[in-house]
Design a protein around this motif. Structure first.
Motif, PDB file in Angstrom:
ATOM      1  N   ASP A  61       2.363 -29.825   5.386  1.00  0.00           N
ATOM      2  CA  ASP A  61       1.841 -30.802   4.439  1.00  0.00           C
ATOM      3  C   ASP A  61       0.700 -30.235   3.600  1.00  0.00           C
ATOM      4  O   ASP A  61       0.540 -30.589   2.432  1.00  0.00           O
ATOM      5  CB  ASP A  61       1.358 -32.048   5.191  1.00  0.00           C
ATOM      6  CG  ASP A  61       2.516 -32.872   5.729  1.00  0.00           C
ATOM      7  OD1 ASP A  61       2.271 -33.695   6.627  1.00  0.00           O
ATOM      8  OD2 ASP A  61       3.661 -32.684   5.258  1.00  0.00           O
ATOM      9  N   SER A  62      -0.075 -29.350   4.189  1.00  0.00           N
ATOM     10  CA  SER A  62      -1.259 -28.820   3.512  1.00  0.00           C
ATOM     11  C   SER A  62      -0.915 -27.928   2.323  1.00  0.00           C
ATOM     12  O   SER A  62      -1.773 -27.681   1.467  1.00  0.00           O
ATOM     13  CB  SER A  62      -2.125 -28.044   4.496  1.00  0.00           C
ATOM     14  OG  SER A  62      -1.386 -26.981   5.073  1.00  0.00           O
ATOM     15  N   LYS A  86      -6.825 -22.818  -2.597  1.00  0.00           N
ATOM     16  CA  LYS A  86      -8.086 -23.437  -2.193  1.00  0.00           C
ATOM     17  C   LYS A  86      -8.792 -22.526  -1.200  1.00  0.00           C
ATOM     18  O   LYS A  86      -8.133 -21.734  -0.503  1.00  0.00           O
ATOM     19  CB  LYS A  86      -7.814 -24.783  -1.532  1.00  0.00           C
ATOM     20  CG  LYS A  86      -6.999 -25.748  -2.370  1.00  0.00           C
ATOM     21  CD  LYS A  86      -6.667 -27.007  -1.568  1.00  0.00           C
ATOM     22  CE  LYS A  86      -5.823 -27.968  -2.389  1.00  0.00           C
ATOM     23  NZ  LYS A  86      -5.485 -29.189  -1.608  1.00  0.00           N
ATOM     24  N   GLU A  88      -9.777 -23.164   1.644  1.00  0.00           N
ATOM     25  CA  GLU A  88      -9.225 -23.383   2.985  1.00  0.00           C
ATOM     26  C   GLU A  88      -7.884 -22.693   3.201  1.00  0.00           C
ATOM     27  O   GLU A  88      -7.357 -22.711   4.319  1.00  0.00           O
ATOM     28  CB  GLU A  88      -9.098 -24.884   3.282  1.00  0.00           C
ATOM     29  CG  GLU A  88      -8.382 -25.686   2.207  1.00  0.00           C
ATOM     30  CD  GLU A  88      -9.341 -26.350   1.237  1.00  0.00           C
ATOM     31  OE1 GLU A  88     -10.320 -25.699   0.815  1.00  0.00           O
ATOM     32  OE2 GLU A  88      -9.102 -27.540   0.898  1.00  0.00           O
ATOM     33  N   ASP A  89      -7.314 -22.082   2.171  1.00  0.00           N
ATOM     34  CA  ASP A  89      -6.108 -21.276   2.337  1.00  0.00           C
ATOM     35  C   ASP A  89      -6.438 -19.858   2.808  1.00  0.00           C
ATOM     36  O   ASP A  89      -5.526 -19.081   3.102  1.00  0.00           O
ATOM     37  CB  ASP A  89      -5.348 -21.183   1.006  1.00  0.00           C
ATOM     38  CG  ASP A  89      -4.781 -22.519   0.558  1.00  0.00           C
ATOM     39  OD1 ASP A  89      -4.857 -22.811  -0.655  1.00  0.00           O
ATOM     40  OD2 ASP A  89      -4.276 -23.272   1.419  1.00  0.00           O
TER      41      ASP A  89
END
Length: 122
Positions: A61-62, A86, A88-89
């Motif tokens: 989902d992310s 992002k 967070e990737d």
């Protein structure tokens, strides 16, 4: 024995794009399901995307809507196109092959590459 080598990682700014590749040797990938996982420092390895031998895809989902998994049988290569990246990737990205199509559990994959680092700056 199948041997996988990832490449294409690097440093990119948030919002940018990057494509990582996974070259397979030592066997045919045509009958394998393939997938990308990633692991950030201090975190467990997590599923990113998978593609079956017939081309069906699945995404976490992310990353859904931002990442695209594809494979080139002629080149025995798996790709992950990453858009709208992002911070967070940021992680080490691993490719893997297995016999269970669409599997999201790392333990269901038999062969792994050494990983390629992707860093997204804010």
């Amino acid at each position: 024995q199948l041997h996988l080598v990832e490449s294409g990682g690097g440093l990119v700014q948030a919002g940018g794009s990057l494509r990582v590749s996974c070259a397979a040797s030592g066997g045919s990938i045509s009958t394998y399901a393939m997938a990308w996982f990633r692991q950030a420092p201090g975190k467990e390895r997590e599923f990113v995307a998978a593609i079956s031998w017939s081309g069906n895809t699945a995404y976490a989902d992310s990353v859904k809507g931002r990442f695209i998994i594809s494979r080139d049988y002629a080149k025995s290569t798996l790709y992950l196109q990453m858009n709208s990246l992002k911070p967070e990737d940021t992680a080490v990205y691993y490719c893997a092959t297995g016999l269970v199509a669409g599997a999201t559990l790392a333990r269901l994959y038999d062969y792994w590459g050494q990983g390629t680092q992707v860093t997204v700056s804010s």
